[in-house]
Design an enzyme around this catalytic site. Structure first.
Site, PDB file in Angstrom:
ATOM      1  N   TYR A  14       0.858  -1.059   0.130  1.00 26.95           N
ATOM      2  CA  TYR A  14       0.294   0.130   0.066  1.00 26.95           C
ATOM      3  C   TYR A  14       1.105   1.302  -0.056  1.00 26.95           C
ATOM      4  CZ  TYR A  14      -3.723  -3.363   0.596  1.00 26.95           C
ATOM      5  OH  TYR A  14      -4.712  -4.212   0.478  1.00 26.95           O
ATOM      6  N   TYR A 141     -13.493  -7.131   6.060  1.00 30.32           N
ATOM      7  CA  TYR A 141     -11.958  -7.408   4.789  1.00 30.32           C
ATOM      8  C   TYR A 141     -12.244  -8.736   5.356  1.00 30.32           C
ATOM      9  CZ  TYR A 141      -7.452  -7.207   3.633  1.00 30.32           C
ATOM     10  OH  TYR A 141      -6.046  -7.591   3.452  1.00 30.32           O
ATOM     11  N   ASP A 242     -14.104 -16.172   8.887  1.00 25.10           N
ATOM     12  CA  ASP A 242     -13.391 -15.354   9.171  1.00 25.10           C
ATOM     13  C   ASP A 242     -12.208 -15.785  10.406  1.00 25.10           C
ATOM     14  OD1 ASP A 242     -10.402 -14.593   8.676  1.00 25.10           O
ATOM     15  OD2 ASP A 242     -11.575 -13.121   6.853  1.00 25.10           O
ATOM     16  N   LYS A 271      -2.567 -16.160   9.960  1.00 22.11           N
ATOM     17  CA  LYS A 271      -1.463 -14.888  10.672  1.00 22.11           C
ATOM     18  C   LYS A 271      -0.829 -16.269  11.676  1.00 22.11           C
ATOM     19  CE  LYS A 271      -4.298 -10.795   9.090  1.00 22.11           C
ATOM     20  NZ  LYS A 271      -3.057 -10.344   8.400  1.00 22.11           N
TER      21      LYS A 271
END
Length: 425
Positions: A14, A141, A242, A271
């Site tokens: 980003y 997200y 999620d 993660k």
């Protein structure tokens, strides 16, 4: 370290190649401390984007990696299996909701989401139904790959510029009732309306349980999740949870869905799975879903990453899971939560603060104005901490081994940043 080369040629997440942001050269990491090339030490407030839950350079994880690399670092998972994958499967099934039995090991969180969506689509295809849509929440997200982006809020996210190109799914209003506040049943009205209207087209609901992460760091009431589970059952729609960001203790429960005492049909994890050492994820589902998928025309699940079940990653993940099975993390996360509960309200009334919130080892300061990333990042480094905000959100998810003084230092650096106009746009 050749930072000029980095600035000229390495494209960081980003960031713009036209005006690249300053990058800080890390040469070592130990515990909760990142050491820069000039010797400056930074207290880590990010766990390398939620993943390094045990801290850095952990002796148990190091030993697992060293031990495995002398045997086999990688072998294809097609037609071959190995002990690290089998052991990881056993450990995962001992931790996840007990209705889940089949584990698909993948490369990253985004891929785990892609896998979950494909599972749901193939499930209904095997049942002779075309259900091309997914229902999800605004401010959610789910990753940066295309299918994952398509179930990420198209208007209030970093992916809005892809609107019109991505598949268009169905978005319900995100919950307004916050964790710990009074529950209002009407919070579910829009979700219920969308499911009632479109359920025959919907393959699955996919949501982040209790905490919406990069879409806004929103922490909502567990009763919303309970209601979602009930509605999915009523309308015969699969539920994908999620837990890539929230799984493995981050919210104070092993999985955030435990706050609502619900079980998903498909669970995505990643993660923290390897304690931040290597990329690895898993999509875990029920026998009903798995067996239905495999009874369809294809006769199998149509997905197979090259690095699926990587032995080195699985070995480190086993060590990470073993640390979690010791239960020390529960007190560690509680200690961080108590520190946030004491420290964050002290800055709540600052003129630049819109809101503060926390749950487990997650702390959020929502500001009235967007941060100036270059300036505020330098401020944090100058103050000996590593925090990576975005937009109007300055958030912290420190390693579980962080002590009170570490959290105090992180919040203190945020507090002084709030007083500097140049840190904000």
């Amino acid at each position: 370290m050749d930072l000029a080369f980095d600035r000229q040629h390495l494209w960081h997440p980003y960031t713009s190649t036209l005006t690249p942001l300053t990058c800080y050269p890390v040469v070592s990491a130990q515990g909760v401390t990142l050491t820069l090339e000039d010797g400056k030490e930074l207290t880590d407030g990010m766990s390398s984007w939620w993943s390094a839950i045990h801290g850095y350079n952990h002796p148990v994880l190091n030993e697992a990696a060293h031990h495995q690399i002398d045997k086999v670092s990688h072998v294809m998972f097609g037609g071959i299996t190995h002990e690290p994958a089998i052991e990881l499967g056993k450990k995962l099934l001992s931790l996840v909701p007990d209705n889940l039995e089949h584990i698909f090991l993948a490369d990253s969180g985004s891929v785990a989401v892609e896998v979950s969506l494909k599972m749901a689509l193939q499930y209904w295809h095997a049942k002779g139904q075309s259900r091309p849509k997914f229902l999800t929440l605004r401010h959610g997200y789910h990753g940066d790959t295309f299918a994952a982006m398509s179930v990420t809020d198209p208007n209030n996210s970093m992916h809005s510029l892809y609107k019109g190109f991505l598949p268009e799914h169905i978005f319900a209003e995100s919950p307004k009732c916050r964790f710990g506040e009074d529950w209002d049943e009407s919070d579910l009205d829009d979700f219920k309306s969308q499911l009632e209207q479109y359920h025959s087209q919907i393959a699955a609901v996919i949501i982040e349980p209790v905490v919406q992460g990069a879409g806004g760091m929103r922490i909502y009431h567990p009763n919303f999740l309970k209601g979602v589970r009930d509605l999915c059952d009523h309308y015969g729609v699969l539920l994908i949870l999620d837990e890539i960001a929230t799984g493995f203790g981050r919210t104070g429960k092993m999985f955030a869905c435990e706050h609502a005492n619900v079980q998903p049909d498909i669970l995505c994890v990643g993660k923290a799975l390897t304690g931040g050492y290597m990329t690895l994820s898993a999509t875990i589902t029920t026998p009903k879903v798995a067996n239905t998928v495999c009874s369809g025309e294809a006769g199998c699940f149509m997905h197979g990453p090259t690095f699926m079940g990587n032995p080195l990653a699985c070995a480190v993940a086993n060590a990470s899971m073993a640390l979690l099975q010791c239960d020390d993390w529960k007190q560690q996360v509680l200690n961080i939560e108590l520190a946030f509960a004491e420290l964050l309200p002290k800055i709540k009334n600052h003129r630049r603060v819109q809101d503060v919130r926390w749950l487990g080892a997650i702390g959020v300061v929502e500001t009235t104005d967007a941060v100036n990333m270059e300036v505020i990042q330098r401020h944090f480094v100058d103050n000996g901490v590593w925090i990576r905000p975005f937009g109007r959100l300055i958030y912290m998810m420190p390693p579980y081994i962080s002590e009170y003084g570490n959290v105090e230092k992180l919040v203190g650096a945020i507090s002084t940043a709030l007083d500097r106009d140049e840190c904000f746009n």
